[in-house]
Design a protein around this motif. Structure first.
Motif, PDB file in Angstrom:
ATOM      1  N   ILE A   1       0.850  -1.203   0.000  1.00 28.58           N
ATOM      2  CA  ILE A   1       0.000   0.000   0.000  1.00 28.58           C
ATOM      3  C   ILE A   1       0.881   1.246   0.000  1.00 28.58           C
ATOM      4  O   ILE A   1       0.643   2.196  -0.757  1.00 28.58           O
ATOM      5  N   ALA A   2       1.902   1.243   0.835  1.00 26.72           N
ATOM      6  CA  ALA A   2       2.813   2.403   0.896  1.00 26.72           C
ATOM      7  C   ALA A   2       3.480   2.627  -0.457  1.00 26.72           C
ATOM      8  O   ALA A   2       3.616   3.766  -0.925  1.00 26.72           O
ATOM      9  N   SER A   3       3.881   1.560  -1.089  1.00 26.19           N
ATOM     10  CA  SER A   3       4.530   1.655  -2.396  1.00 26.19           C
ATOM     11  C   SER A   3       3.573   2.225  -3.445  1.00 26.19           C
ATOM     12  O   SER A   3       3.944   3.068  -4.276  1.00 26.19           O
ATOM     13  N   LEU A   4       2.327   1.795  -3.408  1.00 27.20           N
ATOM     14  CA  LEU A   4       1.338   2.291  -4.378  1.00 27.20           C
ATOM     15  C   LEU A   4       1.042   3.766  -4.133  1.00 27.20           C
ATOM     16  O   LEU A   4       0.839   4.532  -5.082  1.00 27.20           O
ATOM     17  N   LEU A   5       1.004   4.171  -2.880  1.00 26.84           N
ATOM     18  CA  LEU A   5       0.762   5.593  -2.589  1.00 26.84           C
ATOM     19  C   LEU A   5       1.912   6.456  -3.090  1.00 26.84           C
ATOM     20  O   LEU A   5       1.701   7.583  -3.559  1.00 26.84           O
ATOM     21  N   THR A   6       3.121   5.931  -2.988  1.00 21.87           N
ATOM     22  CA  THR A   6       4.271   6.664  -3.532  1.00 21.87           C
ATOM     23  C   THR A   6       4.100   6.849  -5.034  1.00 21.87           C
ATOM     24  O   THR A   6       4.337   7.936  -5.572  1.00 21.87           O
ATOM     25  N   LEU A   7       3.644   5.794  -5.695  1.00 21.68           N
ATOM     26  CA  LEU A   7       3.399   5.893  -7.143  1.00 21.68           C
ATOM     27  C   LEU A   7       2.311   6.929  -7.449  1.00 21.68           C
ATOM     28  O   LEU A   7       2.388   7.648  -8.445  1.00 21.68           O
ATOM     29  N   ALA A   8       1.298   6.973  -6.588  1.00 25.63           N
ATOM     30  CA  ALA A   8       0.185   7.902  -6.827  1.00 25.63           C
ATOM     31  C   ALA A   8       0.616   9.356  -6.625  1.00 25.63           C
ATOM     32  O   ALA A   8      -0.005  10.277  -7.147  1.00 25.63           O
ATOM     33  N   ALA A   9       1.675   9.558  -5.840  1.00 25.93           N
ATOM     34  CA  ALA A   9       2.213  10.896  -5.574  1.00 25.93           C
ATOM     35  C   ALA A   9       1.178  11.822  -4.946  1.00 25.93           C
ATOM     36  O   ALA A   9       1.080  13.006  -5.272  1.00 25.93           O
ATOM     37  N   MET A  10       0.360  11.252  -4.082  1.00 26.21           N
ATOM     38  CA  MET A  10      -0.560  12.070  -3.303  1.00 26.21           C
ATOM     39  C   MET A  10      -0.901  11.295  -2.040  1.00 26.21           C
ATOM     40  O   MET A  10      -0.638  10.090  -1.942  1.00 26.21           O
ATOM     41  N   SER A  11      -1.489  11.997  -1.065  1.00 27.50           N
ATOM     42  CA  SER A  11      -1.822  11.329   0.192  1.00 27.50           C
ATOM     43  C   SER A  11      -2.997  10.379  -0.025  1.00 27.50           C
ATOM     44  O   SER A  11      -3.747  10.494  -1.006  1.00 27.50           O
ATOM     45  N   ARG A  12      -3.159   9.458   0.902  1.00 24.93           N
ATOM     46  CA  ARG A  12      -4.292   8.528   0.845  1.00 24.93           C
ATOM     47  C   ARG A  12      -5.600   9.286   0.886  1.00 24.93           C
ATOM     48  O   ARG A  12      -6.557   8.929   0.188  1.00 24.93           O
TER      49      ARG A  12
ATOM     50  N   ALA B   1      -7.958   1.559  -6.783  1.00 28.39           N
ATOM     51  CA  ALA B   1      -8.663   0.269  -6.712  1.00 28.39           C
ATOM     52  C   ALA B   1      -7.772  -0.782  -6.056  1.00 28.39           C
ATOM     53  O   ALA B   1      -8.231  -1.593  -5.242  1.00 28.39           O
ATOM     54  N   GLU B   2      -6.488  -0.772  -6.418  1.00 30.51           N
ATOM     55  CA  GLU B   2      -5.566  -1.757  -5.857  1.00 30.51           C
ATOM     56  C   GLU B   2      -5.373  -1.501  -4.362  1.00 30.51           C
ATOM     57  O   GLU B   2      -5.385  -2.436  -3.549  1.00 30.51           O
ATOM     58  N   ILE B   3      -5.230  -0.225  -3.990  1.00 26.75           N
ATOM     59  CA  ILE B   3      -5.065   0.117  -2.576  1.00 26.75           C
ATOM     60  C   ILE B   3      -6.312  -0.277  -1.788  1.00 26.75           C
ATOM     61  O   ILE B   3      -6.223  -0.862  -0.710  1.00 26.75           O
ATOM     62  N   GLU B   4      -7.476   0.046  -2.316  1.00 26.94           N
ATOM     63  CA  GLU B   4      -8.716  -0.290  -1.604  1.00 26.94           C
ATOM     64  C   GLU B   4      -8.860  -1.801  -1.430  1.00 26.94           C
ATOM     65  O   GLU B   4      -9.323  -2.275  -0.389  1.00 26.94           O
ATOM     66  N   GLY B   5      -8.460  -2.551  -2.429  1.00 23.32           N
ATOM     67  CA  GLY B   5      -8.507  -4.005  -2.320  1.00 23.32           C
ATOM     68  C   GLY B   5      -7.581  -4.520  -1.227  1.00 23.32           C
ATOM     69  O   GLY B   5      -7.956  -5.385  -0.430  1.00 23.32           O
ATOM     70  N   LEU B   6      -6.378  -3.976  -1.173  1.00 22.81           N
ATOM     71  CA  LEU B   6      -5.416  -4.398  -0.154  1.00 22.81           C
ATOM     72  C   LEU B   6      -5.888  -3.964   1.233  1.00 22.81           C
ATOM     73  O   LEU B   6      -5.749  -4.719   2.208  1.00 22.81           O
ATOM     74  N   GLU B   7      -6.446  -2.779   1.338  1.00 21.81           N
ATOM     75  CA  GLU B   7      -6.969  -2.316   2.630  1.00 21.81           C
ATOM     76  C   GLU B   7      -8.109  -3.210   3.106  1.00 21.81           C
ATOM     77  O   GLU B   7      -8.245  -3.505   4.291  1.00 21.81           O
ATOM     78  N   TRP B   8      -8.923  -3.643   2.170  1.00 23.07           N
ATOM     79  CA  TRP B   8     -10.025  -4.552   2.524  1.00 23.07           C
ATOM     80  C   TRP B   8      -9.467  -5.867   3.071  1.00 23.07           C
ATOM     81  O   TRP B   8      -9.966  -6.402   4.063  1.00 23.07           O
ATOM     82  N   LEU B   9      -8.414  -6.376   2.430  1.00 18.50           N
ATOM     83  CA  LEU B   9      -7.798  -7.623   2.915  1.00 18.50           C
ATOM     84  C   LEU B   9      -7.281  -7.439   4.339  1.00 18.50           C
ATOM     85  O   LEU B   9      -7.460  -8.324   5.189  1.00 18.50           O
ATOM     86  N   LEU B  10      -6.670  -6.292   4.620  1.00 15.57           N
ATOM     87  CA  LEU B  10      -6.169  -6.029   5.973  1.00 15.57           C
ATOM     88  C   LEU B  10      -7.326  -5.947   6.964  1.00 15.57           C
ATOM     89  O   LEU B  10      -7.262  -6.514   8.050  1.00 15.57           O
ATOM     90  N   ALA B  11      -8.374  -5.250   6.571  1.00 10.00           N
ATOM     91  CA  ALA B  11      -9.503  -5.033   7.483  1.00 10.00           C
ATOM     92  C   ALA B  11     -10.230  -6.346   7.791  1.00 10.00           C
ATOM     93  O   ALA B  11     -10.717  -6.553   8.893  1.00 10.00           O
TER      94      ALA B  11
END
Lengths: 251, 67
Positions: free
Chosen positions: B23-34, B55-65
């Motif tokens: 998730i952290a890596s994808l946010l770096t790619l997005a170049a903006m805050s969550r 979409a990828e971040i939300e999917g990973l966050e769902w897996l964590l939750a």
């Protein structure tokens, strides 16, 4: 040394998720002819074992007309164990269609099992656009503001409406959306049209068969009655499962 | 993280730590805050690449939750 039961469960679920992803990939590749378009499955190994499926490329599946990409299809699915912990099932699915280069979807097919206890239909389609007469009717019905937060949207609009599409058991599959897009947008196809439609129909049969089995579990009594009407000999178990009226009644 | 790739699928198995790193890596790619990514997503103000990241971040966050 035999694998621990938990490892076997993670491996088994991951294998099912990968199989599911490969089925979706075959479906989409039949339409696009592009081997670079496929599905990825992320499977969690800590705590509950679940999977998130997403399309590659990340930007969405390109859909072309006369060699030009005109639409992008984004697909996302969340998979969990079914209640018997035997197979995976779809907990959430989203098929979103965008115009190429656009930021607002044209329409969204969504299924959200978490919505099953709320007023909105769990399986629904939402459209994006403006319809002044409809919006007037919505204001007349007392809707004051948009439920969506789209750019510039203040009053209620067509995006706020969740049109039901068959409930949990009879909702459209990805093959249905793709076939509609092919017909309506005259999409470029990699092989003769009939072979593409045959591939989509094969996927549709697979989906509907699985959903039919699940629907039968919702109401085995009706299934047995129908089979007897058709001449089948059906005997009941000692404990006849009751119809799952909650599922049958749900929007 | 284990990754298995075929012509027709990519399978990643991730534990919670790996999910958080991804998730952290994808946010770096997005170049903006969550928060900005989520807000712009709700407002349909993301381009195709940004939508894919969300979409990828939300999917990973769902897996964590879910865990």
């Amino acid at each position: 040394m035999a694998a621990s039961p938990r490892l076997a469960s993670v491996d088994a679920f991951a294998a099912e998720a990968q199989h599911f992803a490969e089925g979706l990939s075959r479906t989409v590749q039949a339409v696009t002819g592009d081997g670079a378009v496929r599905f990825a499955a992320d499977v969690s190994t800590d705590g509950r074992v679940d999977a998130h499926l997403r399309q590659e490329p990340r930007e969405g599946i390109p859909l072309n007309h006369k060699g030009t990409t005109i639409l992008r299809l984004s697909v996302s699915l969340k998979l969990v164990h079914d209640h018997a912990e035997e197979h995976l099932k779809v907990f959430d699915s989203r098929f979103h269609v965008f115009p190429e280069g656009g930021k607002t979807p044209v329409f969204r097919y969504e299924y959200e099992q978490s919505k099953e206890d709320r007023a909105d239909p769990a399986a629904h389609v939402q459209f994006h656009g403006r319809h002044p007469d409809l919006e007037t009717a919505m204001v007349g019905a007392g809707m004051q503001r948009s439920r969506s937060t789209g750019r510039g949207l203040v009053g209620p609009n067509v995006t706020d409406l969740h049109f039901p599409v068959g409930g949990s058991r009879f909702r459209p599959c990805l093959e249905d959306v793709l076939e509609m897009l092919i017909h309506e947008f005259d999409l470029d196809l990699p092989s003769p049209r009939q072979s593409v439609f045959d591939a989509l129909a094969d996927g549709r049969v697979d989906w509907r068969t699985k959903q039919l089995r699940t629907a039968i579990r919702d109401d085995p009594g009706t299934a047995a009655d129908q089979l007897r009407t058709m001449g089948f000999k059906v005997s009941e178990p000692e404990d006849v499962p009751a119809a799952r009226m909650d599922q049958l009644r749900r929007l | 993280m284990t990754i298995t790739t075929t012509n027709q699928s990519v399978l990643r198995t991730l534990n919670d730590s790996e999910i958080r790193r991804e998730i952290a890596s994808l946010l770096t790619l997005a170049a903006m805050s969550r928060e900005e990514l989520g807000s712009r997503g709700e407002n349909f103000d993301l381009d195709a690449a940004e939508r894919g990241l969300l979409a990828e971040i939300e999917g990973l966050e769902w897996l964590l939750a879910r865990g």
